[in-house]
Design an enzyme around this catalytic site. Structure first.
Site, PDB file in Angstrom:
ATOM      1  N   ASP A 199       0.858  -1.177  -0.180  1.00 48.65           N
ATOM      2  CA  ASP A 199       0.100  -0.236   0.207  1.00 48.65           C
ATOM      3  C   ASP A 199       0.836   1.389   0.118  1.00 48.65           C
ATOM      4  O   ASP A 199       0.467   2.020  -0.645  1.00 48.65           O
ATOM      5  CB  ASP A 199      -1.046  -0.207   1.156  1.00 48.65           C
ATOM      6  N   ILE A 200       1.767   1.331   1.006  1.00 47.96           N
ATOM      7  CA  ILE A 200       2.819   2.511   1.025  1.00 47.96           C
ATOM      8  C   ILE A 200       3.457   2.633  -0.295  1.00 47.96           C
ATOM      9  O   ILE A 200       3.531   3.923  -0.703  1.00 47.96           O
ATOM     10  CB  ILE A 200       3.825   2.330   2.078  1.00 47.96           C
TER      11      ILE A 200
END
Length: 426
Positions: A199-200
């Site tokens: 996600d990051i």
């Protein structure tokens, strides 16, 4: 201002309009239709850079991340609560609730699009197109629009209609294959990374794509569609692990806390705990050997070269552990760092909070919300000499700025806004 542990924390009295006071992207208008982590992180980064970011949330509850707790941030009067997770990716935004699945809601979104610079969305591929809100439709309304889609697997390919969360993508994208204890050890097996790394990375890739498209638009006058995939982002993170396979058919095994090729590089026990020591070349190892009181290791046939140390990792670890056992963490961190070899503690969250390096670099901030009170956040890692990041607003309550934005952007009257709310469109 000091927090409860005695640290000095910059207190920022937030500009509740969140419209960006300075910053590199001052004047850039962003519509953030995303939820959970990757998209909201991208929107927050743009807000830190000065963009005016409007978070568009579903009516009735807003972003699912708001309720992903415990733990919670609670208002001083205990009447409101939001997850601490939500706070990490939503500062600097204004929140507008909107049901764009309805014709009137979709029309409101189209009105907001007309003078927007960027739209971020992370719905399943094709969802927004069903409501006439895909890139092809919206780019006709606003040819300068930069439309960033973030999905699990991308807009094309056989997986494009699948949903995808970070954990799944870590598994499919090879992260878990190279993370965890090696075979033969108790607890061996695939292991996920403890933070949502896919996600990051996808969120950061989205920002890179958006900023690149802004530069391109300055030359061409036209926006474009950016297609960011968590799966692509995760696979791109594999670096040497995947390159070893692609070019040498040599899979790098799980090695736990040990580096697969650089030795010594890992966790070592000292008299009062553990430290991390990292070397990446023979010169660093020679300096480390001197610092540990064993300069002869630098010329020992077992340890002199990187490949020798890799072949004799077990013996070197034994010898280093014995040498390190005579002193504690503070002694060795001072001695080894003085030798220009990377060494440090294994910090937990309380250690990080009190780290003097992070305090010096303003990595902890405090924003004040008029209802939620003070919220402590991790600051931006982006440091600029001339145009510093800005912290214009704390994470908003769901729909907190709906009326304000409809008046400001679409010049709707109070009666029109009341009608939309009565019909659950906002």
């Amino acid at each position: 201002m000091n927090d409860s542990s005695g640290n000095t924390v910059p207190a920022v009295e937030a500009d509740q309009t969140g419209r960006g006071a300075g910053g590199i992207l001052a004047g850039v208008k962003v519509l953030d239709l995303s939820r959970v982590v990757a998209g909201p992180l991208a929107g927050q980064t743009l807000a830190d850079l000065g963009a005016d970011v409007v978070k568009i949330e579903r009516t009735g509850g807003g972003d699912d991340l708001r309720t992903l707790g415990p733990p919670w941030v609670t208002s001083p009067d205990d009447s409101l609560e939001q997850s601490t997770y939500f706070q990490t990716v939503n500062r600097g935004k204004r929140s507008l609730t909107l049901d764009f699945a309805t014709p009137d809601g979709a029309e409101i979104l189209r009105g907001l699009i007309k003078d927007a610079d960027v739209l971020i969305e992370n719905f399943r591929t094709g969802t927004l197109s069903r409501y006439g809100l895909g890139y092809d439709e919206l780019s006709k309304l606003n040819p300068r629009l930069i439309y960033c889609s973030i999905t699990g697997f991308g807009q094309t390919g056989p997986y494009s209609d699948r949903s995808g969360y970070d954990y799944l993508v870590q598994a499919m994208g090879g992260q878990m294959a190279v993370t965890g204890l090696p075979d033969g050890m108790t607890g061996a097996g695939p292991m996920r990374v403890g933070v949502p790394i896919a996600d990051i990375t996808a969120g950061n890739n989205a920002v890179i794509g958006i900023l690149s498209a802004i530069i391109d638009r300055a030359k061409t006058g036209k926006g474009q569609h950016i297609d960011i995939s968590l799966f692509d982002s995760q696979v791109a993170l594999l670096l040497n692990s995947l390159s070893a396979w692609l070019n040498a058919r040599a899979p790098l095994p799980r090695t736990g806390n040990d580096h697969p090729t650089a030795v010594p590089n890992g966790v070592f026990q000292v008299s009062d705990g553990h430290i991390l020591i990292a070397t990446f070349n023979d010169r660093e190892f020679a300096r480390l050997a001197e610092a540990l009181g064993h300069p002869e290791w630098a010329t020992d046939a077992k340890y002199a070269r990187s490949r020798d140390r890799l072949a004799n990792r077990v013996d070197l670890t034994r010898d280093m552990t014995e040498a390190l056992s005579h002193h504690g963490k503070l002694h060795w961190m001072k001695t080894i760092n003085a030798a220009k070899v990377s060494c440090g503690p294994i910090n937990d969250m309380s250690d990080i909070e009190q780290d003097e390096q992070l305090a010096e670099r303003d990595m902890f901030i405090k924003l004040t919300h008029h209802k939620m009170g003070d919220v402590r956040l991790v600051g931006s890692p982006l440091k600029f000499s001339a145009t510093p990041v800005v912290y214009n607003a704390p994470p908003p309550l769901v729909g907190e700025h709906t009326d304000e934005l409809l008046r400001e952007r679409l010049t709707l009257s109070d009666a029109q806004i009341q009608d939309l709310r009565a019909r659950n469109i906002i």
